[in-house]
Design a protein around this motif. Structure first.
Motif, PDB file in Angstrom:
ATOM      1  N   LEU A 143      23.072  -3.781 -54.431  1.00 30.11           N
ATOM      2  CA  LEU A 143      21.675  -4.181 -54.560  1.00 30.11           C
ATOM      3  C   LEU A 143      21.076  -3.527 -55.800  1.00 30.11           C
ATOM      4  O   LEU A 143      21.426  -2.393 -56.141  1.00 30.11           O
ATOM      5  N   THR A 144      20.182  -4.249 -56.480  1.00 32.76           N
ATOM      6  CA  THR A 144      19.414  -3.600 -57.534  1.00 32.76           C
ATOM      7  C   THR A 144      18.447  -2.611 -56.887  1.00 32.76           C
ATOM      8  O   THR A 144      18.307  -2.571 -55.658  1.00 32.76           O
ATOM      9  N   GLU A 145      17.764  -1.824 -57.680  1.00 33.62           N
ATOM     10  CA  GLU A 145      16.943  -0.741 -57.135  1.00 33.62           C
ATOM     11  C   GLU A 145      15.870  -1.252 -56.172  1.00 33.62           C
ATOM     12  O   GLU A 145      15.674  -0.696 -55.095  1.00 33.62           O
ATOM     13  N   LYS A 146      15.187  -2.328 -56.523  1.00 37.51           N
ATOM     14  CA  LYS A 146      14.142  -2.883 -55.655  1.00 37.51           C
ATOM     15  C   LYS A 146      14.307  -4.396 -55.582  1.00 37.51           C
ATOM     16  O   LYS A 146      13.577  -5.153 -56.236  1.00 37.51           O
ATOM     17  N   PRO A 147      15.237  -4.867 -54.786  1.00 36.07           N
ATOM     18  CA  PRO A 147      15.423  -6.326 -54.683  1.00 36.07           C
ATOM     19  C   PRO A 147      14.224  -6.976 -54.010  1.00 36.07           C
ATOM     20  O   PRO A 147      13.587  -6.386 -53.124  1.00 36.07           O
ATOM     21  N   ILE A 200       5.907 -13.187 -43.577  1.00 38.54           N
ATOM     22  CA  ILE A 200       5.795 -11.740 -43.716  1.00 38.54           C
ATOM     23  C   ILE A 200       5.438 -11.434 -45.160  1.00 38.54           C
ATOM     24  O   ILE A 200       6.234 -11.692 -46.073  1.00 38.54           O
ATOM     25  N   GLN A 201       4.241 -10.931 -45.370  1.00 37.72           N
ATOM     26  CA  GLN A 201       3.796 -10.622 -46.716  1.00 37.72           C
ATOM     27  C   GLN A 201       4.395  -9.287 -47.164  1.00 37.72           C
ATOM     28  O   GLN A 201       4.476  -8.328 -46.397  1.00 37.72           O
ATOM     29  N   ASP A 202       4.817  -9.222 -48.432  1.00 37.55           N
ATOM     30  CA  ASP A 202       5.408  -8.004 -49.005  1.00 37.55           C
ATOM     31  C   ASP A 202       6.567  -7.496 -48.135  1.00 37.55           C
ATOM     32  O   ASP A 202       6.643  -6.311 -47.774  1.00 37.55           O
ATOM     33  N   ALA A 203       7.464  -8.390 -47.774  1.00 34.65           N
ATOM     34  CA  ALA A 203       8.599  -8.027 -46.918  1.00 34.65           C
ATOM     35  C   ALA A 203       9.519  -7.034 -47.634  1.00 34.65           C
ATOM     36  O   ALA A 203       9.606  -7.012 -48.868  1.00 34.65           O
ATOM     37  N   THR A 204      10.208  -6.203 -46.841  1.00 38.69           N
ATOM     38  CA  THR A 204      11.158  -5.221 -47.369  1.00 38.69           C
ATOM     39  C   THR A 204      12.510  -5.412 -46.699  1.00 38.69           C
ATOM     40  O   THR A 204      12.672  -6.247 -45.785  1.00 38.69           O
ATOM     41  N   ASP A 234      -0.711 -18.424 -48.836  1.00 38.52           N
ATOM     42  CA  ASP A 234       0.134 -17.278 -48.526  1.00 38.52           C
ATOM     43  C   ASP A 234       0.550 -17.251 -47.063  1.00 38.52           C
ATOM     44  O   ASP A 234       1.583 -16.672 -46.714  1.00 38.52           O
ATOM     45  N   GLN A 235      -0.243 -17.859 -46.162  1.00 31.70           N
ATOM     46  CA  GLN A 235       0.092 -17.876 -44.745  1.00 31.70           C
ATOM     47  C   GLN A 235       0.700 -19.202 -44.308  1.00 31.70           C
ATOM     48  O   GLN A 235       0.933 -19.410 -43.120  1.00 31.70           O
ATOM     49  N   ALA A 236       0.952 -20.087 -45.258  1.00 28.60           N
ATOM     50  CA  ALA A 236       1.494 -21.399 -44.921  1.00 28.60           C
ATOM     51  C   ALA A 236       3.021 -21.393 -45.047  1.00 28.60           C
ATOM     52  O   ALA A 236       3.603 -20.596 -45.777  1.00 28.60           O
TER      53      ALA A 236
END
Length: 912
Positions: free
Chosen positions: A507-511, A518-522, A733-735
């Motif tokens: 994985l790159t540092e922040k894929p 899900i907003q701003d998913a990790t 964003d919620q659609a």
């Protein structure tokens, strides 16, 4: 009637100005002026005899329909302010109209206060207006005998609103057609209110109508006593300016010879004049009432500037046609003394150039004279507004290009078989390619699909056809599979590729992690499992590292309508009964997706609702709860609305759900304010939101689908769209977003020009589907199918079942037989899933030139009044002659071409 002009040289000016004004009036936007008004009979309000300053009138906002005309006249000093107000909707008075006319004709120098004292006693006007009215009588613009019969018992002559009949008489007399008008007094005007027009006025109305100077109003009426507003009068005189030779001290009209930041240079009467401009300078064009932009001012076009001391207060494009002439020939060589030699037919001619001459290649990029090769076809453009006829541009129209260079891919068009690049010098170039094109990265041969915009490349061109493209770095690629494991330090990922094999990737540092809903998913939001892990699409960079993970499916089990038995906030254990009263226990954690009636759900907020008897929908894997939703709304189809019993019944999932209401619920419908239960009907799909105790209806939202074209993607997942030329904007964003093939996409993947179907829950977008657009030629058609030849040459027979819409020549038809072989069409799906064909507009033109910077072409004008000669090109315009694909640059002056347009954008050019 005999005119009494003291200054015969001004007769033509009066006629031209008044004629122009009445032409404007006949079009329904007739025009009037802002003047100071009286506060009472014989009493004049304070007058400020200075033009309105910057800031102008507080009651004329940007975008007001008469803004252009009011502000131009104000800056010219023709129109004066009154305490910062214009009062555009007020009826203009007779003294105001007369005063405005005198100032408009620039005749204030002839005002005489001595003659003003001799006005007829019944023609009472304010002191300020007396010299103007006296001069109008002297010039014969108003008749002293006629005005003596006017009823002034209630309103003074000056303050009397100027009526349509009064202005008509004024105009006809100003045109020296008094006798002609009187000869028609015994004829009916033909208007429904003919009896309301005075006997002495009928001839004037008849003549004005026959000269096309005046038209009726709604209901075939003339409305002779109707008033004219001050905004209309301002437009009247403003439009009249183009038909009079009256000069104003601070108004300059000339040709643009220089454009740079903060300055416009005009050649006015043979002299160059510089005008400073800034971000607040208003720009307009002659043929539009709305504001334009600085970019609408082009070199060598005719422009009017109002301003003083070198500063532009108002800029208007009078004629957008560049005043240049063109000579086409074959370039021979450059000569000493800043000259070039070309063959024009059989003749050898020379043309001079200077440091201001622009040298341009066939892509619209700046080049040096030394870059032009012998035998290239060039166009020499010279300005025509001066005796010198200076060469302003030398443009290469077609030349053989053989080169190697470095650059960046800008666009690949498979339909037009063209590749657009930005070369090492920063200039944009476009070349055609053929099936022999070789694309490689190191030792690997790539397909055309792997050539992405933004890729750094080295390329070779021979005979104007791109031969090879070598990537300077690897390209991204995508793979799909089931997510099995994320490494303990979150630096590796293991997945099961579609087909069965396990693979591990760095994985790159922040894929980037994309999970719908899900907003701003990790990485922590992903579900890993050898059997039930997330179905993902991985984006790999040129080093084979994962830069993006998008969840495209989840293997989870649903359980709807369960009832809470208990919840332990310490152990996070939730016990529920399903619909068969069977118990289940699930564990909630920080990854569980929560949904209850709030925009920002939290586990702490949900726990307070998990009391005995609460109804839930949930999804799970094993004993892990993936999502928990408190049932706060039902979706279904209305089967009954019982207003007397205060309850609403829905058919949902093959069962009827009836929910009462205590107070009339709110009704929400997209694009409709103030909706009520009366706007709903049986069969409507709705979402019913419940109260806090899940027992009564709180809101009913109608589920609708609307189709839009994306105009722009803005910040925070807000998109700007248009439908029927009306623009609006909303957040997505919620659609749930899907591409034209049904794949999950993100808001950033929407692009301008996308056609989308948006499903609304009330006013909230819940789903966005990109609609597939097929551009093609109809080669065969019957009642149930259409055969289409796409721009890439592929032929497809499309069976069409169900309803169909054919939009052609402004009409919507419902039969495939409305299509004709040879029609160019855009095929899409409408919101009701019907197949829609929009037939492209066809125009036959002669090619003139290609503007690579503006991505548009210019065609030969059919008449000097023809303004429809500049057309924007679609991003993947298909240019061809028969089955041979061409580039836009290959078109030459006077080529006969057929244009196919949609919404005035060219999608196809067929060379004859």
């Amino acid at each position: 009637m005999t005119f009494k002009y003291n200054n015969p040289s001004h007769s033509k000016k009066v006629v031209s100005a008044v004629l122009a004004g009445m032409m404007a009036l006949s079009a329904g936007g007739a025009a009037m002026a802002a003047e100071s008004t009286e506060t009472g009979r014989g009493q004049t309000a304070a007058i400020t005899n200075t033009a309105a300053p910057t800031g102008l009138f507080s009651d004329i906002k940007v975008g007001y329909w008469a803004e252009k005309h009011v502000y131009k006249l104000a800056y010219q000093g023709i129109l004066l302010g009154n305490n910062g107000l214009f009062r555009p909707g007020d009826a203009v008075t007779q003294q105001e109209a007369v005063t405005m006319a005198i100032r408009f004709m620039n005749q204030e120098g002839q005002l005489n206060t001595d003659t003003a004292a001799a006005l007829p006693t019944n023609m009472e006007v304010g002191n300020y207006f007396k010299p103007y009215v006296a001069l109008a009588l002297q010039l014969g613009l108003i008749d002293k005998t006629e005005e003596s019969t006017v009823d002034v018992s209630k309103t003074s002559w000056g303050q009397k609103p100027a009526s349509r009949e009064w202005i008509t008489k004024l105009l006809i007399r100003s045109l020296d057609k008094d006798a002609e008008a009187k000869a028609q007094n015994n004829q009916s005007t033909g208007f429904a209110d003919n009896a309301s027009i005075s006997e002495s006025g009928k001839g004037y109305v008849n003549l004005a109508v026959s000269l096309d100077l005046a038209k009726g109003v709604e209901g075939n009426k003339f409305n002779p006593t109707g008033s004219v507003t001050r905004a209309q009068l301002a437009t009247f005189f403003s439009r009249g300016e183009s038909l009079t030779d009256t000069k104003y001290p601070n108004t300059s009209t000339g040709y643009v010879t220089g454009l740079k930041d903060g300055q416009i240079t005009l050649v006015v009467d043979g002299k160059a004049v510089n005008f400073a401009v800034n971000s607040s300078t208003p720009y307009f064009t002659k043929d539009s009432e709305t504001r334009a932009s600085a970019t609408d001012v082009k070199l060598y076009t005719k422009v009017m500037v109002v301003g003083s001391a070198g500063g532009a207060s108002y800029v208007e494009v009078v004629d957008a046609t560049p005043q240049v002439e063109s000579v086409e020939g074959t370039f021979a060589r450059s000569l000493s003394g800043n000259k070039i030699g070309i063959f024009v037919g059989e003749n050898y001619e020379t043309y001079s150039y200077d440091e201001a001459t622009a040298f341009i290649d066939q892509n619209g990029n700046a080049i040096k004279l030394s870059d032009i090769t012998a035998d290239s076809i060039i166009e020499v453009q010279r300005e025509t507004f001066s005796a010198d006829k200076k060469t302003v541009a030398i443009r290469v129209k077609s030349g053989i290009v053989n080169k190697s260079d470095n650059g960046v891919i800008a666009e690949v068009s498979t339909s037009g078989k063209t590749i657009k690049l930005v070369n090492a010098a920063g200039n944009t170039e476009q070349y055609t390619y053929n099936d022999n094109l070789i694309i490689r990265y190191q030792d690997r041969i790539l397909s055309l699909a792997e050539l992405k915009a933004g890729s750094a490349v080295k390329y070779t061109v021979k005979d104007s056809i791109v031969q090879t493209i070598e990537l300077s770095q690897g390209v991204e690629q995508s793979v799909r599979g089931t997510l099995v494991e994320i490494g303990g330090n979150q630096s590796t990922l293991t997945f099961k590729r579609e087909g069965g094999s396990l693979e591990a990737k760095l994985l790159t540092e922040k894929p980037e992690v994309i999970i719908n809903g899900i907003q701003d998913a990790t990485l922590n939001d992903l579900i890993t499992d050898a059997t039930n892990g997330d179905q993902v699409e991985l984006t790999l960079n040129s080093d084979d590292q994962v830069t993006r993970i998008q969840v495209i499916g989840r293997q989870m089990e649903p359980m709807n309508g369960v009832t809470v038995v208990s919840y332990n906030s310490k152990t996070k254990l939730l016990t529920v009964l399903d619909n068969n009263k069977k118990p289940f226990v699930f564990t909630l954690d920080e990854k569980t997706k929560l949904d209850y009636n709030t925009t920002k759900p939290t586990l702490a907020g949900l726990e307070s609702l998990l009391n005995d008897g609460r109804k839930l929908d949930l999804t799970y894997v094993g004993t892990r709860a993936l999502s928990v939703k408190v049932i706060y709304k039902y979706e279904g189809t209305i089967s009954n609305i019982d207003t007397s019993g205060k309850k609403i019944s829905l058919l949902s999932a093959n069962q009827t759900i009836t929910v009462p209401y205590s107070t009339v619920p709110t009704v929400e419908i997209y694009n409709k304010s103030g909706a009520s239960l009366g706007d709903l009907k049986i069969g409507d799909k709705v979402t019913v939101t419940l109260g806090a105790n899940q027992d009564v209806v709180q809101k009913v939202a109608l589920n609708t689908v609307a189709q839009f074209e994306v105009v722009a993607l803005e910040a925070n997942s807000r998109i700007r769209v248009k439908s029927d030329l009306l623009t609006s904007q909303f957040y997505v964003d919620q659609a749930v977003l899907t591409g034209e093939s049904g794949q999950t996409i993100t808001p950033s993947q929407l692009t301008a020009g996308n056609l989308i179907n948006v499903t609304f829950e009330g006013a909230t977008p819940k789903a966005v589907q990109v609609v597939k657009r097929t551009l093609a030629e109809v080669t065969a058609v019957d009642a149930s199918s259409v055969t289409l030849k796409q721009f890439n040459g592929q032929t497809e027979t499309v069976p069409v079942s169900g309803s169909v819409k054919v939009v052609k020549s402004g009409s919507t038809l419902t039969s495939l037989t409305s299509l004709t072989v040879g029609d160019r069409v855009e095929m899409t799906k409408d919101t009701d899933n019907s197949t829609r064909f929009r037939v492209l507009t066809v125009m036959s033109k002669q090619f003139w030139s290609y503007d690579g910077v503006g991505n548009q072409i210019l065609v030969k004008r059919e008449t000097t009044a023809d303004t429809n000669y500049r057309f924007a090109l679609g991003s993947s315009v298909f240019v061809h002659q028969g089955d041979n694909t061409l580039s836009v640059q290959s078109l030459r002056d006077n080529d006969n071409i057929v244009l196919y347009l949609l919404n005035n954008v060219i999608l196809e050019i067929q060379k004859q």
